[in-house]
Scaffold this active site. Structure first.
Site, PDB file in Angstrom:
ATOM      1  CD  GLU A 112      -7.576  11.546  11.954  1.00  0.00           C
ATOM      2  OE1 GLU A 112      -9.048  10.312  11.605  1.00  0.00           O
ATOM      3  OE2 GLU A 112      -7.061  10.320  12.084  1.00  0.00           O
ATOM      4  CD  GLU A 116      -2.544   1.347   2.686  1.00  0.00           C
ATOM      5  OE1 GLU A 116      -3.687   1.217   2.432  1.00  0.00           O
ATOM      6  OE2 GLU A 116      -2.298   1.518   3.709  1.00  0.00           O
TER       7      GLU A 116
END
Length: 252
Positions: free
Chosen positions: A170, A155
């Protein structure tokens, strides 16, 4: 009759060897992708005198994390099944300076002949509801072992520095609150994501304007060079030379 304990030890050794080879294939796949990206980075710097890549990070999930994810998703706990259904065991994250660099780099990666693009998700054009932005690619890259060739999933996430900064914060906030974040903080995070996106857009506009000015300057410089070295203008008038060396004196 075989000793059951001896058989158990043999099985354990086999499982350990297979798991090691399994994990090594992902490490080698990550190494291949990072090497390819680094070559593209150096080539782009050499040809265009500009580097679109700020940082390259990579990781391979731990066996514990892999099996937890497989169990959570209801995937059979076998290496073949995990290899087929989990596509983010190997991950590469690339930070770019500008949004246009992200798409330019994507095109260069997809242009590699031995890379197959399995999936592409554009969270820049279509951000997630919480404000997350990034470009995700699921690739396969060939890994050549001593006795076989494997196609291994990797990925790749490509994002700007601002997007990466927001995503990192975050993640830390989600981890701190154990994924039970108060609505007020969720709203603030969404607002921060919008601010980061606006900053990226402004920096992209500045980048384009500076690039246009540089191209105009380069064109003017090229025109002047061609004029000076052309056959008809090979003998440069003295007043032109003086004006180029000292414009003030030529006007006296």
């Amino acid at each position: 009759m075989d000793d059951p304990n001896q058989l158990d030890r043999a099985q354990l050794k086999y499982v350990k060897q297979e798991m090691t080879r399994f994990m090594m294939s992902y490490k080698f796949a990550v190494d291949q992708i990072t090497t390819k990206v680094d070559i593209l980075k150096q080539e782009f710097q050499y040809i265009h005198d500009y580097n679109p890549i700020e940082q390259i990070n990579s990781r391979v999930k731990s066996p514990e994390s892999i099996f937890k994810k497989a169990k959570r998703k209801g995937i059979e706990l076998s290496l073949d099944s995990i290899k087929e259904h989990i596509t983010d065991i190997a991950g590469v994250r690339i930070s770019c300076s500008f949004i246009s660099d992200i798409y330019r780099l994507r095109d260069m990666i997809e242009g590699q002949k031995d890379i197959d693009v399995i999936d592409s998700k554009d969270y820049i054009e279509y951000p997630k509801p919480n404000g997350y932005q990034s470009l995700h690619l699921i690739l396969t890259v060939p890994v050549f072992m001593s006795d076989r060739e494997e196609k291994v999933y990797v990925e790749v996430q490509i994002r700007t520095i601002a997007m990466d900064f927001w995503a990192s914060l975050e993640h830390k906030i989600y981890y701190k609150y154990e994924y039970e974040i108060p609505k007020r903080l969720l709203d603030d995070l969404k607002e921060a994501a919008e601010s980061a996106a606006e900053l990226d857009r402004k920096m992209e506009a500045l980048h384009k304007e500076i690039g246009d000015l540089k191209r105009d300057y380069d064109d003017d410089e090229e025109d002047l060079k061609n004029m000076l070295i052309s056959k008809d203008n090979f003998k440069i008038p003295m007043d032109l030379l003086l004006s180029m060396v000292n414009p003030d004196e030529s006007n006296e």
